[in-house]
Design an enzyme around this catalytic site. Sequence first.
Site, PDB file in Angstrom:
ATOM      1  N   HIS A 201       0.855  -1.198   0.000  1.00 41.32           N
ATOM      2  CA  HIS A 201       0.000   0.000   0.000  1.00 41.32           C
ATOM      3  C   HIS A 201       0.891   1.247   0.000  1.00 41.32           C
ATOM      4  CE1 HIS A 201      -3.039  -2.948   1.474  1.00 41.32           C
ATOM      5  NE2 HIS A 201      -3.810  -2.248   0.665  1.00 41.32           N
ATOM      6  N   ALA A 204       3.250   3.619  -5.521  1.00 37.12           N
ATOM      7  CA  ALA A 204       3.131   2.869  -6.771  1.00 37.12           C
ATOM      8  C   ALA A 204       1.750   2.229  -6.890  1.00 37.12           C
ATOM      9  CB  ALA A 204       4.215   1.800  -6.850  1.00 37.12           C
TER      10      ALA A 204
END
Length: 528
Positions: A201, A204
């Site tokens: 998380h 990206a």
Amino acid sequence: DQLAAIHASESLNQWDMNSPIVEALTFLDDVAKGRHRHTWRPWRQGPLEQRAAELRAKLLRAADVRVPDVEEIMTKTNKFSADIVDFVMQSAGENTRATSGRGNRERQDVKDVILRQTYSEESRSGGRNALVMPSDFAEIGHSFTGNVLAWIKVRPSGLLAEVLVRFVKQWNLNGKLSLSTAELRTFALNIEDGHQSNPYHNLAHSIDVTVRLGTILNKSGLADYLSNYSGNDGCITLLAAIISAVVHDYQHVGLSNHCVVEEGLEVAIKFNDQSCLENQALLAALELVRDKETSFCAHFSRAQHKKLRGLIIKMVLATDMGKHFAVMTAVQTRVLDQHCSSDGRKSVSFSDFNDEQMHNLMQLILKAADLGHCGLPINQHLQWVHGLEQEMWAQGDLEKARGLPISPLADRTKPGVLWGSNQVGFFQALACPLYAMLTTVAPGCRELQEAVNNNLDFWRQHPEAPPVEMMKKLTPTNRASHDSASSRVSPLPSKASPQDDEVEFLLPSGIKPGQSRASLPILAESTE
């Protein structure tokens, strides 16, 4: 006397004040007890009564009538481990299983976990004004296979802003809504700063989700329909959708909602244990939307602000996996059942949707974008799954150090997310039905569903660890992120250290490549 006459009137006595679920239960009870006769097909009366009794019993014992009994379905197959069944139930079965109490554990301010730097100074050395862009970035919005993990190596800072501005320009929202691309970039750069360097998380992931959401909107035809919708309502909907993807994991702490609640973090207290991470992302992101220095919509009317904010809230909250089946049920009952034939072949016309149905569809699309790595080429998919496993193992280390029950698939001494049979369970219970539903309402996204099915076939062919050659390719780029993430999430060192061998590093402690699945429980017990 007049009031008494009114209250005694026949019309008032005939009011039906039962809820729909009570009416359904009453009807099923009548059928089960033979009060509705199959006069034209009497031989079907017995099976009909039996089925009615079964359905009534299922409704009565259901914790949430919107949620299928996934636990029963997965357990009956006798193919999946208890860990993946528990994971699915904990992730997507909100309120279907009771959680243990917190006791009197010490409350920890969420800022200790949330307020971490996104990038080191070294990763920002190129500066935000660098114009270097990935070579295939021009395909954004037209391909489901873009490799964001490769893109972010080329452009480690400012890429989320570029993605946001690119879609806004594609849909001409800057012209139709008088949006300033400079203000959009300022907003997105602030969102970037709030992304943590978690193994999964992270920035990206948010870029990947935003790109995929925009691509779904393009390929489904929704972007074209909404951008040309009369007035600005359609454009507001598009803007809300893309902003939702940008902010959906803002300030994510690298822990699950379940862990945040069990740990008793301040964010759980603040939001009463309800969609804690999603509510935190909304609270912080919408504050940026309101702030004059970071707002991109200060010139919007009150009605436009309300519509934008309302849809962002609905969409981001839908990314809570605890609401997975509720979102699926809403789309099925409010959209598909009203606009598609039973086989899904009837084409869907977006012009037939009311606002509520369009919002349900947008929630589904963001969910599909959020889990979209399931439809990436297998090498990219494995990279994302590996990152998720590292993040979950780091959470398991924290839970173990705190004396909490270790979450399903978060125990590094047991098979985790990067284990074929566990992935098969996840795909069959959650991912495949999601993309099948998406394709029904948006046939232009069929290639995404086909890619998901291809990856499911891969996991079926590899029920344990992926091939050694494929796993070796994952190690060099992820070892550093794993080590740093583990130290950030928990101040205590992990008791399970990575193996020296590059392949064994990716496997649970004590488990060797190619090891028989039957011996895993014994190994896990001996390791503990």
